[in-house]
Motif scaffolding. Structure first.
Motif, PDB file in Angstrom:
ATOM      1  N   ALA A 185      44.806  23.801   6.895  1.00 10.69           N
ATOM      2  CA  ALA A 185      44.451  22.981   5.872  1.00 10.69           C
ATOM      3  C   ALA A 185      43.677  23.729   4.868  1.00 10.69           C
ATOM      4  N   GLN A 186      43.523  23.252   3.656  1.00  9.83           N
ATOM      5  CA  GLN A 186      42.650  24.106   2.468  1.00  9.83           C
ATOM      6  C   GLN A 186      41.362  23.354   2.481  1.00  9.83           C
ATOM      7  N   THR A 187      40.284  24.064   2.264  1.00 10.22           N
ATOM      8  CA  THR A 187      38.948  23.749   2.200  1.00 10.22           C
ATOM      9  C   THR A 187      38.900  23.153   0.616  1.00 10.22           C
ATOM     10  N   PRO A 188      37.984  22.418   0.272  1.00 10.62           N
ATOM     11  CA  PRO A 188      37.702  21.780  -1.015  1.00 10.62           C
ATOM     12  C   PRO A 188      37.701  23.091  -2.143  1.00 10.62           C
ATOM     13  N   GLN A 189      36.969  24.262  -1.678  1.00 13.26           N
ATOM     14  CA  GLN A 189      36.778  25.089  -2.572  1.00 13.26           C
ATOM     15  C   GLN A 189      38.138  26.033  -2.892  1.00 13.26           C
ATOM     16  N   GLN A 190      38.975  26.051  -1.941  1.00 14.52           N
ATOM     17  CA  GLN A 190      40.445  26.815  -1.877  1.00 14.52           C
ATOM     18  C   GLN A 190      40.912  25.843  -2.978  1.00 14.52           C
ATOM     19  N   ARG A 191      41.124  24.587  -2.798  1.00 14.38           N
ATOM     20  CA  ARG A 191      41.689  23.459  -3.569  1.00 14.38           C
ATOM     21  C   ARG A 191      41.480  23.590  -4.928  1.00 14.38           C
ATOM     22  N   ALA A 192      40.192  23.775  -5.403  1.00 13.74           N
ATOM     23  CA  ALA A 192      39.586  23.877  -6.570  1.00 13.74           C
ATOM     24  C   ALA A 192      40.255  25.125  -7.248  1.00 13.74           C
ATOM     25  N   ALA A 193      40.019  26.181  -6.320  1.00 19.16           N
ATOM     26  CA  ALA A 193      40.419  27.496  -6.915  1.00 19.16           C
ATOM     27  C   ALA A 193      41.847  27.613  -7.465  1.00 19.16           C
ATOM     28  N   ASN A 194      42.680  27.171  -6.643  1.00 20.87           N
ATOM     29  CA  ASN A 194      44.138  27.004  -6.680  1.00 20.87           C
ATOM     30  C   ASN A 194      44.558  26.083  -7.836  1.00 20.87           C
ATOM     31  N   ALA A 195      43.847  25.135  -8.112  1.00 19.21           N
ATOM     32  CA  ALA A 195      43.905  24.196  -9.243  1.00 19.21           C
ATOM     33  C   ALA A 195      43.697  25.168 -10.718  1.00 19.21           C
TER      34      ALA A 195
END
Length: 64
Positions: A2-12
């Motif tokens: 699973a992605q962390t919230p930081q990774q999700r924000a960076a990907n977005a």
């Protein structure tokens, strides 16, 4: 995994910047400029001669 919230924000953020580039000509897409020295190669050679020139002339005087 699973992605962390930081990774999700960076990907977005990355996806948004890539989406903004689509459909634009290549020259409009911003690219990082290469490093350009503030002093030209000629001036660097002059400065090197000023700094090391005395040593060179002293060595020539000793051997000739």
């Amino acid at each position: 995994m699973a992605q962390t919230p930081q990774q999700r924000a960076a990907n977005a953020k990355f996806a948004k910047s890539e989406q903004a580039k689509r459909g634009k000509p290549q020259n409009q897409v911003k690219r990082k400029e290469e490093f350009k020295s503030p002093i030209s190669k000629g001036w660097i050679a002059v400065l090197a001669f000023v700094v090391c020139g005395g040593l060179i002339f002293e060595l020539l005087r000793l051997f000739f």
